[in-house]
Design an enzyme around this catalytic site. Sequence first.
Site, short mmCIF file in Angstrom:
data_model
loop_
_atom_site.label_atom_id
_atom_site.label_comp_id
_atom_site.label_asym_id
_atom_site.label_seq_id
_atom_site.Cartn_x
_atom_site.Cartn_y
_atom_site.Cartn_z
N GLY A 118 89.27 -20.36 32.29
CA GLY A 118 88.30 -20.16 31.22
C GLY A 118 88.83 -19.23 30.13
O GLY A 118 89.92 -18.67 30.24
N HIS A 119 88.02 -19.04 29.10
CA HIS A 119 88.42 -18.20 27.96
C HIS A 119 88.58 -16.74 28.38
O HIS A 119 87.85 -16.25 29.22
CB HIS A 119 87.40 -18.32 26.84
CG HIS A 119 86.01 -18.00 27.23
ND1 HIS A 119 85.20 -18.89 27.91
CD2 HIS A 119 85.26 -16.89 27.07
CE1 HIS A 119 84.03 -18.34 28.13
NE2 HIS A 119 84.03 -17.12 27.64
N ASN A 120 89.57 -16.11 27.80
CA ASN A 120 89.83 -14.67 27.99
C ASN A 120 90.38 -14.33 29.37
O ASN A 120 90.55 -13.14 29.68
CB ASN A 120 88.57 -13.80 27.78
CG ASN A 120 87.96 -13.96 26.41
OD1 ASN A 120 88.66 -14.34 25.47
ND2 ASN A 120 86.68 -13.70 26.28
N VAL A 121 90.63 -15.31 30.19
CA VAL A 121 91.20 -15.02 31.52
C VAL A 121 92.59 -14.43 31.37
O VAL A 121 93.35 -14.81 30.47
CB VAL A 121 91.23 -16.31 32.37
CG1 VAL A 121 92.16 -16.15 33.58
CG2 VAL A 121 89.82 -16.68 32.81
N SER A 159 86.94 -14.52 31.31
CA SER A 159 87.17 -13.08 31.23
C SER A 159 87.56 -12.44 32.56
O SER A 159 87.58 -11.21 32.67
CB SER A 159 85.95 -12.35 30.66
OG SER A 159 85.67 -12.83 29.36
#
Lengths: 363, 363, 363
Positions: A258-261, A278
């Site tokens: 996912g985003h920001n991982v 995240s």
Amino acid sequence: MSFTVSEIASALKAEVFGAGDIAITGASEPASAGPDDLALAMDPKYAEGLSQGSARAAILWDGADWQALGLEAAIVAPRPRYAMSGLTALMDPGPEIAPGVHASAVIDPSAVIGGGAAIGPFVVVGAGVSVGSGARIASHVSIGEDSTIGEDALIHAGVRIGARVSIGDRFICQPGAVIGADGFSFVTPEKSRVEEARASLGVDTQTVNASWTRIHSIGTVKIGDDVEIGANATIDRGTIRATTIGSRTKLDNLVHLGHNVTVGEDTLLCGQVGIAGSTKIGNRVVLGGQVGVSDNIFVGDDVVAGGATKIMSKVPAGRVMLGYPAMKMEQYIEAGKNWRRLPRLMDDVKALKKAVLSDDKDD
Amino acid sequence: MSFTVSEIASALKAEVFGAGDIAITGASEPASAGPDDLALAMDPKYAEGLSQGSARAAILWDGADWQALGLEAAIVAPRPRYAMSGLTALMDPGPEIAPGVHASAVIDPSAVIGGGAAIGPFVVVGAGVSVGSGARIASHVSIGEDSTIGEDALIHAGVRIGARVSIGDRFICQPGAVIGADGFSFVTPEKSRVEEARASLGVDTQTVNASWTRIHSIGTVKIGDDVEIGANATIDRGTIRATTIGSRTKLDNLVHLGHNVTVGEDTLLCGQVGIAGSTKIGNRVVLGGQVGVSDNIFVGDDVVAGGATKIMSKVPAGRVMLGYPAMKMEQYIEAGKNWRRLPRLMDDVKALKKAVLSDDKDD
Amino acid sequence: MSFTVSEIASALKAEVFGAGDIAITGASEPASAGPDDLALAMDPKYAEGLSQGSARAAILWDGADWQALGLEAAIVAPRPRYAMSGLTALMDPGPEIAPGVHASAVIDPSAVIGGGAAIGPFVVVGAGVSVGSGARIASHVSIGEDSTIGEDALIHAGVRIGARVSIGDRFICQPGAVIGADGFSFVTPEKSRVEEARASLGVDTQTVNASWTRIHSIGTVKIGDDVEIGANATIDRGTIRATTIGSRTKLDNLVHLGHNVTVGEDTLLCGQVGIAGSTKIGNRVVLGGQVGVSDNIFVGDDVVAGGATKIMSKVPAGRVMLGYPAMKMEQYIEAGKNWRRLPRLMDDVKALKKAVLSDDKDD
């Protein structure tokens, strides 16, 4: 492609016995080996297979008697699985991509392609892209504007790399992977039902959601050196900052980030692993197939999680985990045993009640 | 791309303080912000980051003292997460797709492409297709015959849309998604082992399966307005009727919808969710990552399910669920605690048996 | 496309009643059927729908009174679900792929394409490839060097087939599937933390991993006749030998097969199933959606596993399984009941302790 037995032994830093000059053109399981194949018999259980096949040379387990096995030559490797890495690297022809840029490829004039590149049919490279020297890019790949890819990349067919993605050297990407899709991030004007359910662990959830408004992903993806990404895996860009993957980390097929991982270095994420937004995964972590990790948590260095473990809260460094929800592996195994002991426990309690309580009406 | 602080505040319907005329060219986390970035410091924990970066302007938490933080300008947003939607929409450049139809695209003469479309290299559009005005279609997309797509679509690279699919306005589709694959539907001439196992819950399963005969999918897929589909997600067509997705519903990466599935409006399906055939998902539902839902069941409006929940039977409207098999979240959490209490319970019963029963031979 | 009711009945080997000469142009659910549609009303619950729609002909349940239902013609099928296979096959127009090879396709001169092939735009076929007669290959497909595909293949858009893959006759492949990606196989010079964790079940795990060295996949993929592969599914090549899929086996969307996996014949793997490396799945096996199977184990013939079952050790032939970790389905259902009975059991033990033990200090 042909190597002598001695050349192979030397590449594997292994000992050679017998006729080291036999020419080898392939590797095979012992029972199906032809006379020019190197049989892979790294365990005594393969001895019988050797007599069924017609290999003249083999890689054998430590201590094997190569002459008694009817071989003309043998290589002995102390850690056979590790020897496999050298052997298969030697014998892998890699995908055929003709040198140069295929006439059908659409390369933006502002893109910079390093020397020695091989770019296949129907590749699209956007404005401002930089691809290092020695790149091999198979058919149907697209690379979005202003992305940077290091030296010696091998990008298989149909890979999608979005805009402004940055990738290090020696990148390997299996077919169909998507790097730099938009994150899945939506918000309601007021506090949502999900925020409420999470805060109360499901006890108090009264809100009815309004429609979702999109949070755009204006961040990017940053990938270190020596990273490999599996077929049809998906890696979302960050919202503001970058989603990051550390050097020497490998992702298997259908993995979702996912985003920001943030994923650390030297980490392995096996098939169908999903990491929600995240979350931060440490260095030298190994997550088995179908593991899931919740959003906004931290999985420490050297954590190992068995297949299908569902990690729903922070895991300290070094833990070995299993289960849904994730527990220490030994706890989970013990708990599973207790679960199976429950029927007898229930019988025991029933008997005790009969013995102790005069009115056993609650049966 | 450049906006003044005041323009941004106005887009967010938020209050502005200080030098509203500062020009902003990007957004950043506070610690890494440059002088032309808007720092996103929507929580007091970011105060320190502000002093490390060099932002002149920031979005701050409610009640922050922007001057004490050394800023020249500030925006204060009452619900910071919601403000992110407006801010990122403003700053998202979107993918670069040149206006018009790329020379390499193969557009059937009978297809109708609306005004203002941007269609990238190697796109294939079939016979009878209709694409609304303002469409942006990236490279390598294919759209099957007689499909209809509404206005202002953004379809990223490598998306596959099958024949006779109908999609509303403002559709966003991430790379590699497949819409309108054939359903997974097979039948045996006589009752199969699976039908038997399901009917008897595994107790009586004697049949040996014959080979499988294919049920073709002659239905289609219908998608409402304002829907977003994630990277490499797969949506099968219906057998006779359509698989449907309601307006304003969003699907994350690698989500799978089986044939005949109906998903309501304003619903979120997170990464790797799988919905088996003919199941109906209500409105305003939120299913966390890796949730699975069995075939032919109904998940009511406003249901929320935590990550990896496996829903195997009907869920009434409004429930908050967790676990495998799915339970009410509070029940699941309580049950998990009891599971961990089992060892002590077993010790207690052992002690009781010793105290009560003369012959404790069953230890 | 138009068939008479009698022609359809004859294709289904079913009985026809009334005006068999009515021309049918489509199939529909009863309530939405038009006058030229065949209504599918194979269960008495659809009787009401028939009166809402305007079908003149229908497929009815055994024993239905077609005249009382206001129909002019009817087909009665003894096993309705099976009749669906014949009916939908008859009515499926299939994807439109123009006959011959599209001008934009890049076919290596050494490739052999059988007679009657239809190859769409932007297809890439490598050196030494052989495709049987009657093949239909949609746009954007790539087929690697020296691969072989049998007769009458239907390969949908964007499929990736790697080098040296061998596939039988009547192959159907949904969009975006990847066949022949490299396996996910990495090794450390010394014994790794994962090997240690597995050997000790997590109890003793001291090693810190070194970096991972790649084992290349120089094996291939072999697929039998009448196999179907789902959208965005991924099938890795073997390390030395081939990953194999037996004849008549069907894989759903987003299924993942690791390197060296063997899947038998007549087997169904539903959506998002993952099989880890070197595992062997028997014949006539059915694995429900999201099932996971660990590496290096064996799942016997005729095994059925319910949705999301996680198979972590060998399963004998014929078992019906459910749960994580997988148990016999009946055991799992019983165990689930016991889990829900735990709170009462705990109350009972508490009461017993009070009754039996003088000092109930351990509450």
